[in-house]
Design a protein around this motif. Sequence first.
Motif, PDB file in Angstrom:
ATOM      1  N   GLU A 126       0.846  -1.204   0.000  1.00  0.00           N
ATOM      2  CA  GLU A 126       0.000   0.000   0.000  1.00  0.00           C
ATOM      3  C   GLU A 126       0.873   1.242   0.000  1.00  0.00           C
ATOM      4  O   GLU A 126       1.909   1.275   0.666  1.00  0.00           O
ATOM      5  N   PHE A 127       0.442   2.234  -0.724  1.00  0.00           N
ATOM      6  CA  PHE A 127       0.872   3.625  -0.585  1.00  0.00           C
ATOM      7  C   PHE A 127      -0.185   4.436  -1.323  1.00  0.00           C
ATOM      8  O   PHE A 127      -0.972   3.879  -2.093  1.00  0.00           O
ATOM      9  N   GLY A 128      -0.251   5.730  -1.076  1.00  0.00           N
ATOM     10  CA  GLY A 128      -1.251   6.532  -1.770  1.00  0.00           C
ATOM     11  C   GLY A 128      -1.706   7.711  -0.955  1.00  0.00           C
ATOM     12  O   GLY A 128      -1.150   8.029   0.102  1.00  0.00           O
ATOM     13  N   GLY A 129      -2.712   8.380  -1.454  1.00  0.00           N
ATOM     14  CA  GLY A 129      -3.281   9.553  -0.796  1.00  0.00           C
ATOM     15  C   GLY A 129      -4.628   9.844  -1.437  1.00  0.00           C
ATOM     16  O   GLY A 129      -4.949   9.319  -2.502  1.00  0.00           O
ATOM     17  N   SER A 130      -5.411  10.688  -0.773  1.00  0.00           N
ATOM     18  CA  SER A 130      -6.787  10.915  -1.224  1.00  0.00           C
ATOM     19  C   SER A 130      -6.903  12.084  -2.189  1.00  0.00           C
ATOM     20  O   SER A 130      -6.204  13.092  -2.040  1.00  0.00           O
ATOM     21  N   ALA A 131      -7.809  11.953  -3.123  1.00  0.00           N
ATOM     22  CA  ALA A 131      -8.167  13.065  -4.013  1.00  0.00           C
ATOM     23  C   ALA A 131      -9.628  12.931  -4.380  1.00  0.00           C
ATOM     24  O   ALA A 131     -10.100  11.830  -4.650  1.00  0.00           O
ATOM     25  N   GLN A 132     -10.308  14.069  -4.359  1.00  0.00           N
ATOM     26  CA  GLN A 132     -11.691  14.010  -4.808  1.00  0.00           C
ATOM     27  C   GLN A 132     -11.701  14.255  -6.311  1.00  0.00           C
ATOM     28  O   GLN A 132     -11.140  15.262  -6.780  1.00  0.00           O
ATOM     29  N   SER A 133     -12.302  13.358  -7.019  1.00  0.00           N
ATOM     30  CA  SER A 133     -12.321  13.472  -8.475  1.00  0.00           C
ATOM     31  C   SER A 133     -12.923  14.818  -8.889  1.00  0.00           C
ATOM     32  O   SER A 133     -13.984  15.212  -8.397  1.00  0.00           O
ATOM     33  N   GLY A 134     -12.201  15.535  -9.723  1.00  0.00           N
ATOM     34  CA  GLY A 134     -12.710  16.828 -10.205  1.00  0.00           C
ATOM     35  C   GLY A 134     -12.282  18.013  -9.353  1.00  0.00           C
ATOM     36  O   GLY A 134     -12.492  19.154  -9.733  1.00  0.00           O
ATOM     37  N   LEU A 135     -11.669  17.746  -8.194  1.00  0.00           N
ATOM     38  CA  LEU A 135     -11.207  18.855  -7.351  1.00  0.00           C
ATOM     39  C   LEU A 135      -9.770  19.201  -7.753  1.00  0.00           C
ATOM     40  O   LEU A 135      -8.869  18.370  -7.633  1.00  0.00           O
ATOM     41  N   HIS A 136      -9.576  20.401  -8.251  1.00  0.00           N
ATOM     42  CA  HIS A 136      -8.248  20.794  -8.741  1.00  0.00           C
ATOM     43  C   HIS A 136      -7.677  21.941  -7.924  1.00  0.00           C
ATOM     44  O   HIS A 136      -8.405  22.716  -7.314  1.00  0.00           O
ATOM     45  N   GLY A 137      -6.367  22.040  -7.882  1.00  0.00           N
ATOM     46  CA  GLY A 137      -5.702  23.087  -7.122  1.00  0.00           C
ATOM     47  C   GLY A 137      -4.207  22.887  -7.176  1.00  0.00           C
ATOM     48  O   GLY A 137      -3.693  22.147  -8.031  1.00  0.00           O
ATOM     49  N   ASN A 138      -3.498  23.526  -6.234  1.00  0.00           N
ATOM     50  CA  ASN A 138      -2.046  23.368  -6.191  1.00  0.00           C
ATOM     51  C   ASN A 138      -1.687  21.978  -5.708  1.00  0.00           C
ATOM     52  O   ASN A 138      -2.448  21.356  -4.959  1.00  0.00           O
ATOM     53  N   ALA A 139      -0.491  21.553  -6.068  1.00  0.00           N
ATOM     54  CA  ALA A 139      -0.045  20.208  -5.692  1.00  0.00           C
ATOM     55  C   ALA A 139       0.136  20.062  -4.185  1.00  0.00           C
ATOM     56  O   ALA A 139       0.271  18.945  -3.688  1.00  0.00           O
ATOM     57  N   ASP A 140       0.174  21.186  -3.437  1.00  0.00           N
ATOM     58  CA  ASP A 140       0.295  21.028  -1.982  1.00  0.00           C
ATOM     59  C   ASP A 140      -1.063  21.108  -1.276  1.00  0.00           C
ATOM     60  O   ASP A 140      -1.119  21.125  -0.054  1.00  0.00           O
ATOM     61  N   ALA A 141      -2.152  21.170  -2.028  1.00  0.00           N
ATOM     62  CA  ALA A 141      -3.484  21.255  -1.404  1.00  0.00           C
ATOM     63  C   ALA A 141      -4.101  19.867  -1.310  1.00  0.00           C
ATOM     64  O   ALA A 141      -4.351  19.213  -2.330  1.00  0.00           O
ATOM     65  N   ARG A 142      -4.303  19.445  -0.072  1.00  0.00           N
ATOM     66  CA  ARG A 142      -4.867  18.117   0.187  1.00  0.00           C
ATOM     67  C   ARG A 142      -6.175  17.898  -0.578  1.00  0.00           C
ATOM     68  O   ARG A 142      -6.943  18.840  -0.760  1.00  0.00           O
ATOM     69  N   PHE A 143      -6.389  16.696  -0.943  1.00  0.00           N
ATOM     70  CA  PHE A 143      -7.621  16.224  -1.598  1.00  0.00           C
ATOM     71  C   PHE A 143      -7.783  16.692  -3.041  1.00  0.00           C
ATOM     72  O   PHE A 143      -8.786  16.413  -3.669  1.00  0.00           O
ATOM     73  N   THR A 144      -6.796  17.427  -3.564  1.00  0.00           N
ATOM     74  CA  THR A 144      -6.887  17.764  -4.988  1.00  0.00           C
ATOM     75  C   THR A 144      -6.279  16.615  -5.802  1.00  0.00           C
ATOM     76  O   THR A 144      -5.431  15.862  -5.305  1.00  0.00           O
ATOM     77  N   GLU A 145      -6.701  16.540  -7.050  1.00  0.00           N
ATOM     78  CA  GLU A 145      -6.106  15.516  -7.934  1.00  0.00           C
ATOM     79  C   GLU A 145      -4.611  15.784  -8.113  1.00  0.00           C
ATOM     80  O   GLU A 145      -3.825  14.857  -8.293  1.00  0.00           O
ATOM     81  N   GLU A 146      -4.231  17.074  -8.057  1.00  0.00           N
ATOM     82  CA  GLU A 146      -2.817  17.429  -8.254  1.00  0.00           C
ATOM     83  C   GLU A 146      -1.960  16.917  -7.101  1.00  0.00           C
ATOM     84  O   GLU A 146      -0.825  16.502  -7.300  1.00  0.00           O
ATOM     85  N   TYR A 147      -2.484  16.978  -5.874  1.00  0.00           N
ATOM     86  CA  TYR A 147      -1.734  16.467  -4.712  1.00  0.00           C
ATOM     87  C   TYR A 147      -1.472  14.971  -4.900  1.00  0.00           C
ATOM     88  O   TYR A 147      -0.351  14.485  -4.764  1.00  0.00           O
TER      89      TYR A 147
END
Length: 620
Positions: free
Chosen positions: A522-543
């Motif tokens: 296992e490894f990974g992190g969460s992203a809400q599909s369609g939520l975009h932003g900077n790569a340091d913003a949690r839950f964005t696809e970019e993060y």
Amino acid sequence: MAAKIFPLVLLVATCACLAQPPAPLITNVEHRTTVSLNGPWHAIVDPYDTGLKDYRSHVRSKDGFFQNAKPQTPQDLIEYSFDKSETLNVPGDWNTQRPSLLFYEGTIWYEKSFSYRPKPHTRVFLHVSAANYFSIVGLNGTVICDHEGGFTSFNCEVTPLLHEGENFVVIYVNNTRKADGVPTLSTDWWNYGGLTRDVQLIEVSERFIQDSFIHLVAGTRDQVSGWVKLSDATANQRATVRIPELAIEKTIATNNAGVAEFSFSDKRLQLWSPEHPKLYKVEIETSAGESGTDASKDKLEDEIGFRTIETRGHDILLNGTPIFLRGVSIHEEAPYRSGRANSEEDSRTLLGWAKELGANFVRLAHYPHNEHMLRMADRMGLMVWSEIPVYWDIKWDNPATLANAQNQLTENITRDKNRASIVIWSVGNETPVNDARTKFMQALVKTARSMDSTRLLGAALQVQHTDAQHRDGTTRIIDDPLGADLDILGCNEYIGWYEGKPEDAEKANWKSPYDKPLIMSEFGGSAQSGLHGNADARFTEEYQEDLYKHQTAMLDRIPFLRGTSPWILMDFRSPRRLLPGIQDFYNRKGLISDRGEKKKAFYVLQKWYRQKETTDHSAH
Ligand code: GCB
């Protein structure tokens, strides 16, 4: 003497649930003669177990709902009615069938009436492919068996209870979480209750093929061996094993245990692999035997692949060739609609996505999945890590918990041992290191090895931080003592999500005292599909995308890494994920959303897997 009798009397008098174990598991149900009981079942929601226990004590009531009683006169007092109760569909979890049941944990009674005509010299078993978590089965008013464990199949014989015309089956299903259960109180998945997989009657001859195992012998490319087990333990019963495509035919005789062994070698054997998932039709036929009656004849076929899986130092060898397992973890969650997955269509979608990702391997977390998944993996050419729900911190000291875990493992191996796709039996996930736990896990490893010597044993471990050297933030040592008992080290790590920042991955140096392959399970992190932003913003696809970039760069530097199964293919429901507007009771670590939308990280992993596939092929 009196002292000896007392505990027994007490047990009989107070136990609400005298265990009635199921009959030995009949395998390969897919190819048997069956009568499906799928479809709508009447269902009574019974949060207080009114239909099971006497109202003042906890003793099982003899008038329980298994009777499916109906008033005969207007004076009769019967305070339940299956006929007037709404239905639930089987197979299916109850949670997603009615809004009022989404969070329900407790008892639901299922009832189905069916017409049946008993056939001469035919035995009939009621087969339940999964009932989460505890179930008791009754037929025509008689209780026949009970079962603990929500992800494995079981069957009970109903031959003497069936009659011509209308019959009814009642199944009590309770999904209350238990501190000493497997799994225990806390999990990160939805506790879907109910008859979540198929229910059917299996019709067999009086003496039938109970089980069989056929496999390629480790270290060889052309030697096949196996056994056939008949339903009664009598010596000198004859069975014939055939592989028509290879013109192989072996006639064998049973020993006193009703087991007949065979072996053969054939240089023409085409081996199963992800690139060439070759399956052979294998037929087993028993002859009439000394009695000479048709009643003791049986015939069964299956589609079986032949492959070996071994390790050598840090390498995993498939058919003798080193291979990297390009995988992804998958929950048994239905694509597009949520709820428990069960159909062949569900497995085609989930495994199809894994293929699109470039995978040759899937980790079916955290419990045995339905049989469609395994048969589909056989056909599609995906290697499988199969797991039992020994998850996080269970009651390591409780012998009943161990017996339960061993039973679930045994049921898993019994059902799936002929699936070439399965290369790893995993005995658990992220279990905390302590003596009692290690002994418990070692017992599971022993159980698995005693049943199957043709697969690798693994578990998803965690890195230990036991001394200063490990705490410098860069060195990670996989030094769990259980590693000594396993063939494959699995490791779950969440650098960049639960721990540090995604870029910290690139500073990590991985070490292992074991000369064994590692799968980063296992490894990974969460992203809400369609939520975009900077790569340091949690839950964005970019993060999530950035995290996968840093992870893959780190993974490339681990010299003993031989596989990955990141967390996870698709978003899945979890009662622990409460953040409104983002999680809404979903774990969002999916590379694909629960609606089937691919997130940016999907493509990072896909690219990495494509490169790995090319290097893997050019290396051989
Ligand atoms: C884990 C567990 C998995 C969880 C995941 C998470 O380590 O093995 O079941 O869902 O982390 O998302 O936290």
